[in-house]
Design a protein around this motif. Structure first.
Motif, PDB file in Angstrom:
ATOM      1  N   PRO A  47       0.824  -1.217   0.000  1.00  0.00           N
ATOM      2  CA  PRO A  47       0.000   0.000   0.000  1.00  0.00           C
ATOM      3  C   PRO A  47       0.849   1.256   0.000  1.00  0.00           C
ATOM      4  N   LYS A  48       0.293   2.277  -0.641  1.00  0.00           N
ATOM      5  CA  LYS A  48       0.974   3.556  -0.647  1.00  0.00           C
ATOM      6  C   LYS A  48       0.699   4.266   0.675  1.00  0.00           C
ATOM      7  N   GLU A  49      -0.579   4.165   1.086  1.00  0.00           N
ATOM      8  CA  GLU A  49      -0.958   4.754   2.361  1.00  0.00           C
ATOM      9  C   GLU A  49      -1.478   3.647   3.255  1.00  0.00           C
ATOM     10  N   TRP A  50      -1.022   3.619   4.492  1.00  0.00           N
ATOM     11  CA  TRP A  50      -1.432   2.567   5.408  1.00  0.00           C
ATOM     12  C   TRP A  50      -2.521   3.077   6.344  1.00  0.00           C
ATOM     13  N   THR A  51      -3.415   2.176   6.737  1.00  0.00           N
ATOM     14  CA  THR A  51      -4.406   2.563   7.731  1.00  0.00           C
ATOM     15  C   THR A  51      -4.894   1.348   8.495  1.00  0.00           C
ATOM     16  N   LEU A  52      -5.224   1.545   9.742  1.00  0.00           N
ATOM     17  CA  LEU A  52      -5.802   0.456  10.535  1.00  0.00           C
ATOM     18  C   LEU A  52      -7.310   0.614  10.647  1.00  0.00           C
ATOM     19  N   ASP A  53      -7.845   1.572   9.883  1.00  0.00           N
ATOM     20  CA  ASP A  53      -9.291   1.839   9.974  1.00  0.00           C
ATOM     21  C   ASP A  53     -10.134   0.606   9.725  1.00  0.00           C
ATOM     22  N   ASN A  54      -9.717  -0.181   8.735  1.00  0.00           N
ATOM     23  CA  ASN A  54     -10.519  -1.356   8.404  1.00  0.00           C
ATOM     24  C   ASN A  54     -10.664  -2.291   9.584  1.00  0.00           C
ATOM     25  N   TYR A  55      -9.590  -2.409  10.355  1.00  0.00           N
ATOM     26  CA  TYR A  55      -9.655  -3.292  11.518  1.00  0.00           C
ATOM     27  C   TYR A  55     -10.494  -2.681  12.622  1.00  0.00           C
ATOM     28  N   GLU A  56     -10.302  -1.371  12.811  1.00  0.00           N
ATOM     29  CA  GLU A  56     -11.073  -0.704  13.854  1.00  0.00           C
ATOM     30  C   GLU A  56     -12.562  -0.830  13.601  1.00  0.00           C
ATOM     31  N   ALA A  57     -12.932  -0.616  12.344  1.00  0.00           N
ATOM     32  CA  ALA A  57     -14.358  -0.625  12.008  1.00  0.00           C
ATOM     33  C   ALA A  57     -14.996  -1.958  12.354  1.00  0.00           C
ATOM     34  N   LEU A  58     -14.207  -3.016  12.343  1.00  0.00           N
ATOM     35  CA  LEU A  58     -14.765  -4.335  12.598  1.00  0.00           C
ATOM     36  C   LEU A  58     -15.232  -4.487  14.037  1.00  0.00           C
ATOM     37  N   PHE A  59     -14.620  -3.754  14.937  1.00  0.00           N
ATOM     38  CA  PHE A  59     -14.953  -3.953  16.343  1.00  0.00           C
ATOM     39  C   PHE A  59     -15.697  -2.783  16.953  1.00  0.00           C
ATOM     40  N   LYS A  60     -16.048  -1.822  16.103  1.00  0.00           N
ATOM     41  CA  LYS A  60     -16.789  -0.679  16.615  1.00  0.00           C
ATOM     42  C   LYS A  60     -18.149  -1.139  17.093  1.00  0.00           C
ATOM     43  N   GLY A  61     -18.472  -0.775  18.315  1.00  0.00           N
ATOM     44  CA  GLY A  61     -19.815  -1.101  18.767  1.00  0.00           C
ATOM     45  C   GLY A  61     -19.845  -2.313  19.673  1.00  0.00           C
ATOM     46  N   GLY A  62     -18.664  -2.739  20.105  1.00  0.00           N
ATOM     47  CA  GLY A  62     -18.636  -3.844  21.067  1.00  0.00           C
ATOM     48  C   GLY A  62     -19.320  -5.073  20.518  1.00  0.00           C
ATOM     49  N   LEU A  63     -20.304  -5.562  21.230  1.00  0.00           N
ATOM     50  CA  LEU A  63     -20.936  -6.816  20.838  1.00  0.00           C
ATOM     51  C   LEU A  63     -21.805  -6.648  19.596  1.00  0.00           C
ATOM     52  N   ASP A  64     -22.117  -5.391  19.279  1.00  0.00           N
ATOM     53  CA  ASP A  64     -22.930  -5.152  18.090  1.00  0.00           C
ATOM     54  C   ASP A  64     -22.088  -5.005  16.855  1.00  0.00           C
ATOM     55  N   SER A  65     -20.779  -5.063  17.043  1.00  0.00           N
ATOM     56  CA  SER A  65     -19.896  -4.806  15.911  1.00  0.00           C
ATOM     57  C   SER A  65     -20.090  -5.879  14.857  1.00  0.00           C
TER      58      SER A  65
END
Lengths: 279, 415, 314
Positions: A47-65
């Motif tokens: 990747p040219k630009e790195w981000t961990l957003d994709n991983y974060e988005a997976l766990f947003k919302g605790g049990l509702d993620s």
């Protein structure tokens, strides 16, 4: 046995080559998961630009993620199904390999036939059946079909291995003064282990990967497993594929697999070295 | 090895877990809305607002469907085929109307609802909710494809016809992005081309139309594009997302796609976004107005629902002008009411292309959704046209397409 | 496992041939059926109704979208399928993909199993790494391959491996190539695992003896390893072939069946779920089942005693 550096070198090259071939696509998935939505299709490996957003988005919302509950569901369902499957298959394989009774071929052939029927035709009626029985969208609702379709492979595998076990070792151990249970535990069980752990890995991965039953027989995160949950991931719009998120989810869910395999792969060969009393 | 006790425990656990989960029938005033999780969140917000405003009369609860349209249909069909009573409201793709209605899964919209459902709504949009000339669903939001172009390359007035576009693109050595993979998106393109050329695909549920002259002309243009220098190398597997990515990467001068690309470019490719212009879908012949593609969602009430009256009340609220604007603002989804395009908020939201957008929906050409065998038709068209790079002789391609469509309309054979 | 003491093998081998069933034989049968029953019951419970239902449907004219039409259609659906050019083309595709991928997987799998067994170091790492592809969610793996090879999004076209603008999925040959590579990558671990477990049951002493007798590596492999692995190879090949014939996910994700890459499962899906033509779709499913049955039959004939359940009857 002298091992020259040449032998080590050849092995090293070989092993590295194999690991690269096996893991390169996984590496590619990892790279995709680290890309920003703007660069996800930029045709680059790294990747040219790195981000961990994709991983974060997976766990947003605790049990509702989007991923957490499905991941828990997947793990529990696969573990339970694998345990029960190995039990049932062991009993059956034992009977087929060691006992004499009419209908052996029927059981084997029948279970094979069951595994061969295209699942797409069975999910419709299963959906109706499960709703009528009230086990739609539950753990047991998935465990039962997984058992059904994994049992034939488990049975065949275990029969193939149980037939190779020299059962007369039991008798030899008895002659040496061991009780039947001791004979079984110390002599037979270690020899049966490779087959059983192999079968366990295969069944676990089958349950882990299944998509068709998961998407048909669940309707909420109560029992939805990871592969089905992926179908519900949303991108920024109806037409944008949530590529980064899906890749991130795929990487994350291989971690339990890696753990499971790491734990079990030693057992596959443990049987031969442990306590084989061979004359 | 696990002991017997462990096994028993495991079995009890899994059976016990069977008790949790299961269907949420909900209270007697819960309306289950089966729809995909719209990323903008508009429908969700509107539903919540309407539930509150109802003062306890109804409560809309969402059961989300997968993100892909085909997967949504699969889930809905499975339940409707089993006469599931837990579905009250459904988010229907515009092409499912005839199929669902003929199967008995949708009832005609009640007479007192027809007025509110159709008031100020574009005729083309209403047509997508009709079967045998009656309204079976209620449109809530629409969608259409525009011609997106690079202002820095063609100025403010893009070419009007496909032929001109191909010429310009070849000259500039840039690409034209479309959707031509073997999926519904291809049918969207084919339908738009054939209608724009002046023909129709079917004349009613079992009669193939496909007037030879115009159809051949449409196919000719598609083949010309596919085999020209302006065609992206992967045109035979292109879809909305690959078109967007290609345009955002700067390799193309024209693209036909839905408005989501505008917001996406703003976020992901600001340099391209600055130069992005939008116009009405290109014409096949200079003298014939084009028929842009039409998408969107209609809300349907399941014929097995036990709360149809409540459901229609909820719909009546959700399609109110205010709520359509909310949905548009949150997700970029164009409203179905033509008068809303004069609203300053809509004007601001689509600033730069409000007029092409409104005009496109106005003159749009729906796919033959009133046909109950739409999926057969779609599969037949896909087989008849894909891959577009093989359209070299219009007569041959025409014969092939006609053959498949005829087979599809009769629902014969394997597709 | 069971706490009942298993009958003595020695005695079973010398069971006297008596007219009628002995007390012991009866007890043995009872035990056997008790052991088999749970598995059999589970399998039947789940599949009996669906399979029978599917067969019944295949003999009917049933389209969910046209509920008023319906009724017994005899073998009409089967005639429609079997007389269709498309069907035979697709069967050919599927057979091609199956044969090529299974052969490649067998060879690679054997190599991998040998490495996993004999590696002088890093065994745990190799074994784990090799199994990971099998554990990746199938649709995501297919998606990764698609993404890599698609000219619009992937890096393959920028490498020396391919011309700049190759539309990998736009042509039958290259599309099939990627599909097969994806399948092989994903399921070779399955083969390797079963073959490895088979390898571990071979007594090292045999190799020692052979070495003393002057046999070289190749001879040891073909004379000792292969024959003793026949059961493991049989099971691996049988199940892998049956699965390969029903390939769906990779093709669905990469080409949706276009460019003549369609498999029989995708065809079935299109009729059953796409067109909601339950009669026709069920007929396709039953035909797939019969073909898979035929393949299994061939295997059993070919491998004979190595396949569990055939040959000896202990």
């Amino acid at each position: 046995m002298r091992r020259g550096t040449r032998e080590y070198t050849i092995w090293s090259v070989g092993i590295v080559a194999i690991i690269i071939a096996a893991l390169f696509p996984v590496f590619w998935l990892l790279m995709i998961s680290l890309k920003t939505p703007a660069t996800v299709g930029d045709k680059r490996l790294i990747p040219k630009e790195w981000t961990l957003d994709n991983y974060e988005a997976l766990f947003k919302g605790g049990l509702d993620s989007p991923l957490l509950q499905p991941l828990i569901n997947s793990i529990i369902i696969a573990l339970i199904a694998t345990t029960i499957a190995i039990f049932l298959a062991s009993f059956t394989a034992y009977a087929i390999a060691r006992l004499s009774f009419p209908g052996k071929s029927l059981v084997l052939g029948g279970s094979l036939a069951i595994a061969m029927f295209p699942p797409i035709s069975t999910v419709g009626p299963l959906f109706d059946m499960w709703r009528a029985l009230g086990i739609y969208d539950t753990y047991i609702g998935l465990i039962i079909p997984y058992l059904t379709f994994a049992l034939p492979l488990a049975i065949y595998t275990l029969v193939a291995f149980f037939r190779e076990i020299p059962w007369e070792l039991e008798q030899a151990a008895a002659v040496d003064g061991a009780t039947p249970l001791q004979a079984f535990r110390k002599v037979i069980a270690p020899l049966a282990a490779p087959g059983m752990f192999t079968a366990a890995i295969l069944v676990f991965i089958f349950c882990w990967n299944d998509f068709l039953f998961a998407i048909t027989l669940t309707s909420s995160n109560d029992s939805r497993t990871v592969p089905a949950a992926l179908a519900f991931f949303t991108g920024e719009s109806q037409f944008t594929a949530p590529t980064g998120n899906i890749a991130a989810a795929a990487i994350l869910v291989t971690i339990p697999i890696i753990i499971f395999v790491l734990l079990f792969q030693r057992r596959i060969v443990a049987g031969l070295t442990a306590g084989a009393v061979k004359g | 090895m696990l002991s017997r006790v462990c096994v028993a425990a495991v079995l009890c656990l899994s059976l016990g877990l069977a008790a949790c989960g299961g269907d949420s029938g909900g209270g007697s005033n819960t309306l289950n809305f089966f729809i995909f999780n719209e990323p903008g969140g508009g429908p969700q917000e509107v539903a919540k607002k309407c539930s509150q405003e109802s003062g306890g009369k109804y409560e809309i609860e969402f059961t989300f469907l997968p993100s892909q349209a085909d997967a949504q249909r699969e889930q809905l069909v499975r339940r409707l085929g089993a006469e599931d009573e837990s579905i009250d409201l459904m988010g229907l793709d515009v092409i499912w109307t005839g199929e669902f209605a003929n199967a008995g899964w949708l009832d005609p919209v009640p007479d007192d609802m027809v007025g509110p459902a159709s008031s100020q709504v574009f005729q083309s949009v209403l047509d997508t909710a009709k079967f045998e000339d009656r309204l079976y669903a209620v449109p809530i939001w629409s969608n259409t494809q525009l011609l997106w172009y690079r202002k820095d390359k063609v100025g403010d007035k893009p070419p009007q016809t496909w032929d001109q576009m191909i010429e310009v693109a070849e000259r500039e050595n840039m690409k034209i992005h479309v959707q031509a993979n073997r999926y519904e998106g291809l049918v969207v393109w084919v339908n738009a081309m054939i209608l724009s050329a002046g023909a129709k695909i079917v004349n009613g549920p079992t009669e193939v139309s496909l007037e030879e002259g115009p159809t051949k002309r449409a196919l000719e243009v598609m083949g010309k594009l596919a085999n020209s220098k302006a065609a992206p190398p992967a045109i035979d597997t292109s879809n909305e997302d690959s078109a967007r990515l290609g345009f955002e990467s700067g390799d193309s001068i024209f693209m036909v796609n839905y408005p989501f690309v505008y917001a996406s470019a703003k976020e992901n490719a600001p340099k391209i976004y600055k130069e992005m212009g939008a116009a009405v879908y290109p014409r096949v012949d200079a003298d014939k107005e084009s028929k842009p593609p039409l998408g969107g969602i209609n809300i349907g009430v399941s014929s097995f629902s036990k709360k149809k009256d409540l459901a229609y009340e909820a719909i009546r609220c959700m399609i109110k002008a205010e709520n359509q604007i909310t949905i548009a603002e949150k997700g970029g989804l164009p409203p179905v009411r033509s008068d809303l395009y004069d609203d300053p908020r809509i004007q601001k939201l689509y600033s730069g292309f409000v007029d092409p957008l409104r005009d496109s929906i106005e003159q749009a050409g729906p796919r033959p959704s009133e046909s109950p065998a739409y999926t057969d038709l779609s599969l037949g068209i896909q087989r008849g046209v894909h891959p577009v790079t093989e359209i070299k002789d219009p007569q041959e391609s025409y014969d092939k397409l006609k053959e498949f469509v005829e087979q599809a309309v009769k629902r014969e054979g394997l597709l | 496992m069971s706490t009942a003491a298993p009958p003595q093998v020695g005695a079973a081998a010398e069971k006297p041939r008596k007219v009628g069933v002995t007390e012991r034989a009866r007890a043995e049968r009872k035990l056997a059926w008790m052991l088999c029953a749970p598995a059999v019951i589970v399998m039947l419970l789940v599949t009996a109704y669906p399979i029978v239902y599917a067969v019944v449907l295949s003999l009917q004219k049933k389209d969910l979208r046209f509920p008023d039409e319906g009724g017994f259609a005899g073998l009409d659906n089967y005639v429609t399928v079997l007389s269709s050019d498309l069907w035979w083309k697709v069967v050919g595709n599927t057979a091609f993909i199956t044969v090529v991928s299974v052969v490649v997987e067998l060879i690679l799998g054997m190599l991998l199993a040998l490495v996993m067994h004999r590696a002088i170091f890093g065994r745990g790492a190799v074994r784990t790494a090799v199994l990971i592809p099998y554990g990746i969610v199938t649709v995501v793996a297919a998606f990764a391959w698609l993404y890599a090879f698609d000219p619009a999004t992937g890096f393959v076209n920028d490498t020396f491996l391919s011309p700049d603008d190759k539309a990998w999925f736009g042509e039958r040959g290259s599309a099939l190539f990627v599909i097969i590579v994806a399948e092989v990558w994903k399921t070779t671990p399955f083969m390797a695992l079963l073959l490895l477990a088979g390898l571990t049951t071979i007594d090292e002493g045999l190799y020692e003896a052979a070495r003393v007798d002057g046999a070289n590596a190749w001879q040891r492999f073909t004379r000792i390893t292969l024959p003793l692995m026949k059961p493991a190879i049989a099971v691996a090949l049988l199940f892998r072939t049956l699965d390969a014939f029903r390939v769906f996910d990779s093709i669905f994700v990469m080409t949706r069946g276009a460019q003549d890459t369609q498999s029989v499962s995708i065809l079935g899906y299109d009729q059953l779920i796409g067109r909601l033509n339950l009669g026709l779709g069920s007929a396709v499913s039953v035909l797939i089942f019969l073909m898979v049955l035929a393949i299994a039959f061939l295997f059993v004939k070919g491998f004979g005693a190595a396949v569990p359940g055939q040959g000896d009857d202990r």
